[in-house]
Design an enzyme around this catalytic site. Structure first.
Site, short mmCIF file in Angstrom:
data_model
loop_
_atom_site.label_atom_id
_atom_site.label_comp_id
_atom_site.label_asym_id
_atom_site.label_seq_id
_atom_site.Cartn_x
_atom_site.Cartn_y
_atom_site.Cartn_z
N VAL A 14 0.83 -1.20 0.00
CA VAL A 14 0.00 0.00 0.00
C VAL A 14 0.87 1.26 0.00
O VAL A 14 0.62 2.21 -0.75
CB VAL A 14 -0.97 0.01 1.21
CG1 VAL A 14 -1.82 1.27 1.22
CG2 VAL A 14 -1.87 -1.24 1.18
N LYS A 107 -7.28 -1.84 10.02
CA LYS A 107 -8.58 -2.20 10.62
C LYS A 107 -8.41 -3.01 11.90
O LYS A 107 -9.21 -2.90 12.82
CB LYS A 107 -9.44 -2.95 9.61
CG LYS A 107 -8.92 -4.32 9.23
CD LYS A 107 -8.64 -4.44 7.77
CE LYS A 107 -7.70 -5.61 7.52
NZ LYS A 107 -7.26 -5.77 6.19
N GLU A 131 -10.42 5.70 5.84
CA GLU A 131 -11.24 5.23 4.72
C GLU A 131 -10.71 3.90 4.17
O GLU A 131 -11.48 3.02 3.77
CB GLU A 131 -11.20 6.31 3.61
CG GLU A 131 -12.09 6.03 2.42
CD GLU A 131 -13.56 5.98 2.78
OE1 GLU A 131 -14.14 7.03 3.06
OE2 GLU A 131 -14.13 4.87 2.78
N GLY A 189 -2.74 -14.02 -3.97
CA GLY A 189 -2.16 -13.01 -3.08
C GLY A 189 -3.15 -12.11 -2.36
O GLY A 189 -2.80 -11.05 -1.87
N LYS A 207 -13.94 -5.11 10.20
CA LYS A 207 -14.47 -4.06 9.34
C LYS A 207 -15.91 -3.69 9.72
O LYS A 207 -16.27 -2.51 9.75
CB LYS A 207 -14.39 -4.51 7.88
CG LYS A 207 -12.94 -4.65 7.39
CD LYS A 207 -12.84 -5.42 6.09
CE LYS A 207 -11.39 -5.50 5.59
NZ LYS A 207 -11.20 -6.44 4.49
N1 HSE Z 1 -7.40 -9.96 3.28
C1 HSE Z 1 -8.28 -8.88 2.99
C2 HSE Z 1 -9.29 -9.37 1.98
C3 HSE Z 1 -7.49 -7.70 2.47
O1 HSE Z 1 -9.19 -10.51 1.51
O2 HSE Z 1 -10.23 -8.65 1.68
C4 HSE Z 1 -8.15 -6.39 2.64
O3 HSE Z 1 -8.52 -6.08 3.93
#
Ligand code: HSE
EC number: 1.1.1.3
Length: 429
Positions: A14, A107, A131, A189, A207
């Site tokens: 990121v 998160k 966000e 990945g 989340k």
């Molecule tokens: N491992 C998480 C997913 C990545 O598969 O959505 C993003 O939070």
């Protein structure tokens, strides 16, 4: 022209995405928004990764010590992109104490330690943007906080984990078993470092805890969320769901009923005609119901370098531009929500029993269901030469507690060879 001095900590997928966007968009930000983003410092544990970054940001200080960035008075905004909880928490605490604005995609940290972090931000008159922590590139936090701020949010339903949605999609399309599809997701990945976070529903719980608390302005602690993952879903469940006109999705939901909050993560069956059922592969979506705006669907990329980085940059510009000019108006701290124990609304259920193949099995199952007021709508069984055989029952609407009581009783019968499965049919979504 407003200058925002930025310290980026964590040059992983990121972080590097953020730097790429800032480099590519620098001149349009200056021209269109009259904002100059000055990358003051870049911090990474592995400096060798930053070879090309050094060329792109020649004036930036490159370091492997976050202590020289978090709390540095020459920096306005800290981008915390290291992930994990321990180091990230240290970074946030030093930054907020120094009145720096913090932007994070973390998160896990916010859902576990958000309370003390938000408090510290408030006490220091600064703000946190997150966000990117929920739904990657999907602008869900801003929608809940700003766009729906004059409305009354009744419920949020999220497909918030790309890995599990990818696995379920692969199982359906390519007729794979759960284990085979998991391997494909890992190769692609998407998975968290610990895949159990994804497949056991924990990532989704993080989340939904964050967005549920914002939506209801009541704290929904992680521990209060009932969490069930997708590891017990079989190819047969997916096949039967399709035959019944449904698709299985790992759903995180928060909704209010009679003042109480229902908060859970579980695999459910979504009717195929519902827009939510068309959210496939690693795509994420949030379906909301608001008193005045009605239902709405936000959909997009929930993970990945540039999508997540896009949300980080958006927060950087939004909160960076507000520094010193806006009063603090976005509250993240709320009193505790009253959480309901079990699902209060009646629903139909799909039940799968793994049984011996001998006369009287169906009668025994039906007897227990009947004695708990669970009415059977249909029964299915595929022909099989080996045990266990899988008997599938779809019920008429009934309470979750009657299903739980029935399954506990049925699973104690000798005819049952493996734990039974119950999946809720979300007909009223
Ligand atoms: N491992 C998480 C997913 C990545 O598969 O959505 C993003 O939070």
């Amino acid at each position: 022209m407003k200058t925002i001095r930025v310290g980026l900590i964590g040059a992983g997928t990121v972080g590097l995405g953020v730097l790429k966007i800032l480099k590519e968009e620098a001149s349009s930000l200056e021209k269109e928004l009259r904002i100059r983003v000055q990358v003051h410092s870049i911090c990474s544990r592995s400096l060798e990764k930053l070879h090309s970054v050094r060329k792109d940001f020649p004036e930036a200080i490159i370091t492997d010590d976050f202590r020289t960035v978090a709390g540095n008075p020459d920096i306005d905004v800290i981008l915390e992109l290291v992930g994990g909880v321990d180091v990230a928490e240290k970074i946030l605490l030093s930054s907020l104490k120094a009145k720096q604005t913090v932007i994070t995609a973390n998160k896990a940290l916010l859902s576990q330690k958000g309370e003390s972090i938000y408090k510290l931000a408030e006490e220091n008159g600064t703000e946190i943007g997150f966000e990117a922590a929920v739904g990657g590139a999907i602008p869900v936090i801003r929608v809940i906080r700003n766009c729906l701020s004059g409305d009354n949010i009744l419920g949020l339903y999220g497909i918030l984990n790309g890995t599990t949605n990818f696995i379920l999609s692969k199982m359906e399309r390519e007729h794979l078993d759960y284990g085979q599809a998991l391997v494909l997701a890992q190769k692609a990945g998407f998975a968290e470092a610990d895949p159990s976070f994804d497949v056991e529903g924990i990532d989704t719980a993080h989340k939904i805890s964050i967005i549920g608390s914002l939506a209801f302005k009541e704290k929904i602690p992680l521990q209060s969320i009932t969490v069930e993952g997708i590891t017990k879903i079989t190819r047969l469940d997916i096949q039967f769901a399709a035959e019944l006109g449904y698709r299985i999705k790992l759903l995180g939901l928060v909704r209010k009923l009679d003042g109480k909050v229902e908060a859970r993560v579980q695999p459910v069956m979504i009717p195929k005609h519902h827009a939510f059922a068309s959210v496939m592969d690693e795509t994420n979506a949030i379906y909301y119901k608001a008193a005045f705006a009605g239902p709405g669907l936000l959909m997009g990329k929930g993970a990945g370098s540039l999508p997540t980085a896009s949300a980080v940059v958006s927060d950087l510009l939004y909160y960076g531009a507000r520094r010193d000019t806006q009063p603090i108006s976005e509250k993240n701290r709320f009193s505790a929500a009253e959480i309901s124990e079990a699902n209060q609304t009646e629903a139909r259920y799909y039940l799968r029993f793994n049984t011996v193949d001998k006369p009287g099995v169906l009668a025994e199952i039906a007897k227990v269901l009947g004695s708990n007021s669970v009415s059977i709508s249909s029964v299915r069984q595929n022909e099989s030469d080996s045990e266990p055989v899988e008997v599938v029952v779809v019920t008429h609407p009934c309470s979750e507690s009657s299903i739980q009581t029935s399954l506990a009783r049925i699973d104690s019968l000798e005819i049952i060879l493996e734990p039974s499965i119950a999946i809720r049919l979300e007909d009223k979504l």
